[in-house]
Design an enzyme around this catalytic site. Sequence first.
Site, mmCIF file in Angstrom:
data_model
loop_
_atom_site.group_PDB
_atom_site.id
_atom_site.type_symbol
_atom_site.label_atom_id
_atom_site.label_comp_id
_atom_site.label_asym_id
_atom_site.label_seq_id
_atom_site.Cartn_x
_atom_site.Cartn_y
_atom_site.Cartn_z
ATOM 1 C CD GLU A 113 -10.291 -2.567 17.879
ATOM 2 O OE1 GLU A 113 -9.129 -3.331 17.099
ATOM 3 O OE2 GLU A 113 -10.994 -1.923 17.357
ATOM 4 C CE LYS A 115 -1.552 -9.113 18.151
ATOM 5 N NZ LYS A 115 -1.359 -9.949 17.149
ATOM 6 C CG ASP A 117 -3.196 -15.989 14.922
ATOM 7 O OD1 ASP A 117 -2.448 -15.332 14.547
ATOM 8 O OD2 ASP A 117 -3.088 -17.092 15.245
ATOM 9 C CE1 TYR A 225 -5.863 -3.351 12.202
ATOM 10 C CE2 TYR A 225 -7.084 -5.706 12.224
ATOM 11 C CZ TYR A 225 -6.009 -5.010 12.265
ATOM 12 O OH TYR A 225 -4.748 -5.746 11.679
ATOM 13 C CE LYS A 313 0.946 -11.308 20.304
ATOM 14 N NZ LYS A 313 2.198 -11.859 20.056
ATOM 15 C CB CYS A 407 -10.078 -52.775 7.027
ATOM 16 S SG CYS A 407 -11.282 -51.831 8.052
ATOM 17 C CB CYS A 410 -14.615 -54.704 6.883
ATOM 18 S SG CYS A 410 -13.389 -53.978 5.689
ATOM 19 C CB CYS A 425 -10.847 -49.893 4.321
ATOM 20 S SG CYS A 425 -11.782 -51.069 4.461
ATOM 21 C CB CYS A 430 -15.563 -51.491 5.408
ATOM 22 S SG CYS A 430 -15.088 -50.873 6.923
HETATM 23 S S1 IVH Z 1 -3.848 -2.471 15.183
HETATM 24 C C1 IVH Z 1 -0.904 0.624 14.864
HETATM 25 N N1 IVH Z 1 -6.067 -4.106 15.854
HETATM 26 O O1 IVH Z 1 -1.638 -7.318 15.071
HETATM 27 C C2 IVH Z 1 -2.034 -0.608 15.039
HETATM 28 N N2 IVH Z 1 -4.202 -5.138 14.769
HETATM 29 O O2 IVH Z 1 1.039 -7.227 16.086
HETATM 30 C C3 IVH Z 1 -1.669 -1.518 14.113
HETATM 31 N N3 IVH Z 1 -3.934 -7.511 14.675
HETATM 32 O O3 IVH Z 1 0.061 -6.226 12.293
HETATM 33 C C4 IVH Z 1 -2.696 -2.800 14.323
HETATM 34 N N4 IVH Z 1 -6.323 -7.812 15.308
HETATM 35 O O4 IVH Z 1 -2.038 -7.880 11.956
HETATM 36 C C5 IVH Z 1 -4.580 -4.131 15.397
HETATM 37 N N5 IVH Z 1 -7.915 -5.468 16.364
HETATM 38 C C6 IVH Z 1 -6.529 -5.286 15.898
HETATM 39 C C7 IVH Z 1 -6.026 -6.356 15.408
HETATM 40 C C8 IVH Z 1 -4.598 -6.293 14.917
HETATM 41 C C9 IVH Z 1 -5.061 -8.276 14.895
HETATM 42 C C10 IVH Z 1 -2.921 -7.893 14.058
HETATM 43 C C11 IVH Z 1 -2.164 -7.008 12.849
HETATM 44 C C12 IVH Z 1 -1.115 -6.495 13.577
HETATM 45 C C13 IVH Z 1 -0.599 -7.369 14.431
HETATM 46 C C14 IVH Z 1 0.382 -6.389 15.269
#
Ligand code: IVH
Length: 668
Positions: A113, A115, A117, A225, A313, A407, A410, A425, A430
């Site tokens: 999945e 991740k 942010d 998730y 990561k 400016c 102008c 400005c 302008c």
């Molecule tokens: S699972 C036990 N799935 O990543 C599993 N986490 O570094 C718990 N996060 O605290 C997390 N996307 O805030 C999971 N598809 C995803 C995620 C995800 C983002 C974040 C989440 C978690 C952090 C862990």
Amino acid sequence: MSVPEEIRELRAEIGRHNYLYHALDAPEIADADYDRLLRRLIELEAQQPGLVTPDSPTQRVGAAPLESFDTVPHRVPMLSLSNVFDDADLRAFDQRVQRMLGMEDSPIEYVAELKIDGLAVSLTYVNGPFTTGATRGDGATGEDITQNLRTVRSIPLRILGDPPPPLLEVRGEVYMTLAEFERINQERAERGEPLFANPRNAAAGSLRQLDASVTAERRLDSFMYALGYTEGVDVDTHWDILAYLRGAGLRTNRTSQRCDSIESVMGFCHEWHQKRRELPYKIDGVVVKVNSLRLQGDLGFVSRSPRWATAYKFPAEQKATRVLDITVNVGRTGAITPTAEMEPVEVDGSVVSRATLHNEDEIRRKDVRIGDWVVVQKAGDVIPEVVDVLKEKRTGEEQEFFMPVTCPSCGAEIVRSPGEAVARCAGVSCPAQLKEHVWHFASRGAMNIDHVGESLIEQLIRRGLVRDVADLYYLTRDQVAGLDRMAEKSAQNVIDSIEGSRNPTLARLIHGLGIRHVGRHVAKVVADHFGSLDALRQVSEKALSEVPEIGPTIAQSVAAFFGRPETDELLRKLSNAGVVPQQLQKVEAAADSPILGKTFVFTGALSSFDRKEAEFLVNRLGGKASSNVSRKTDYVVVGDSPGSKHDKAVELGITILSEEQFARMVGA
Ligand code: IVH
């Protein structure tokens, strides 16, 4: 149907559309129709306040600001993830999983999945309604941010299910899209407030608001998730969990993929590392989870992370380069934005040579000087940003930046009002402001006029053909064809596109006007609420501030804009050019027009109309404007010092109108 019945039906229907929109990403009705259902429900609930329940779709905002957040224990702890940084690490993770399960020879099935942010949250639903929402906190207890999470549209206030489970704890991520992040930072820059460093911080700041109405103004989104503690949910795999969540009306990320081996997971990681910039939100890696819940149980945990999952990561994109100069750019509202002009450097697939420095204070805070070595990265992977100055590389030759006093476009004075971070400005005409303004007006999200690009706009302004946005509608094909690099055919395309934009939605037109603090979304809110430009012309700041989602800053800005005589002038000119928002077309239809089928000729200088405008007005009301007086002419409108056309009209016995008479006739 009785009111309670209608309320029940509306809620069910709105609930279904929420599900289609957020969980399935497959809406069946237009936003406007959805809004209509919601408005009807608001109306009925106002009649019968006793029937309002906390899980009604009308109840997203409205709670009083809190003093502080309560703490909530998590029934199942919220864990964090171990990290891996490359393919070798990932393979080692897989081997450990296999070894611990005693499955060295059989590939493990995973789910990969994105991740996201954002911020981890836990949502609790009891017998259907959403009761509590919490941050992760220390994993064992979090902060109660229920009021704020209620404002997130994709979080249902009631879970679907027949019957819904007695208890359901859901985990997921609340995040901010890149577009929203940009919008908010731009607003903050204009107000001189400190900027959010990235969408994650912006989402965190928004969720930590004690006043939920502030959270509501930042449009947050969510992906779920995982499950926490549940009663009455039967699932065997992580993949089942995702399907269950979706069916319950929660938003899940559609890119999640079942992978039959770690190789396939690796493919997913590489693919999304490549494609991540196509996403409308920021991701910082891929989460890899063993699919079978039984195997997950067998693997268990180590300290506070599960052994059955890890985060792959992505490396952060940062490059060092030199600031060659700091130039300033004049925006549509006159805001002067300093920009770092840098030695071009490739950051993550594209060449970066400029980065906004936002305003003078930001430059001082970061202490960026001309000649400095700096570290650049793409904020949210898109917008280049100077993140650091390498002061150790300074030679002493570096120069501080000072805001120019006039400016660059102008020559008008640049002023910075007390309390504002932004210098502007002060020029009233302008060209740089005008260019940005016209560009914004024509843009996709506003009037959506194709073929009207930057260089065309520049030329139109330089040649004096366009002095405001309304002038676009008075352009002729010959004028456009006379510009550089403009063939007949392209000129016609330009004219056709402009023509085609005459009946925008009211929201598009309002957005296009470029009112400060009014982006696309606010424009729609204002349009839906007031319904017409005429209503807006008379609107008070107070009436505006009573509209949901309109804060004091926006209310002030909108009221001020519509209160200005120049605005009146512009709107009149647009309307005379036939630019009429869709909702208003019926009113303007020429069916009972007094001048239907009549031919007009104008002569002499008109004082309250521009000639072109008057001609458009005639056309719009079903008449015809001609430049020659003949027996077929019905009216000749005479302005100051009329010429031979006036004489000819007298000679032919044609009705002569003064400018005032004409104005009355056309109701202008
Ligand atoms: S699972 C036990 N799935 O990543 C599993 N986490 O570094 C718990 N996060 O605290 C997390 N996307 O805030 C999971 N598809 C995803 C995620 C995800 C983002 C974040 C989440 C978690 C952090 C862990």
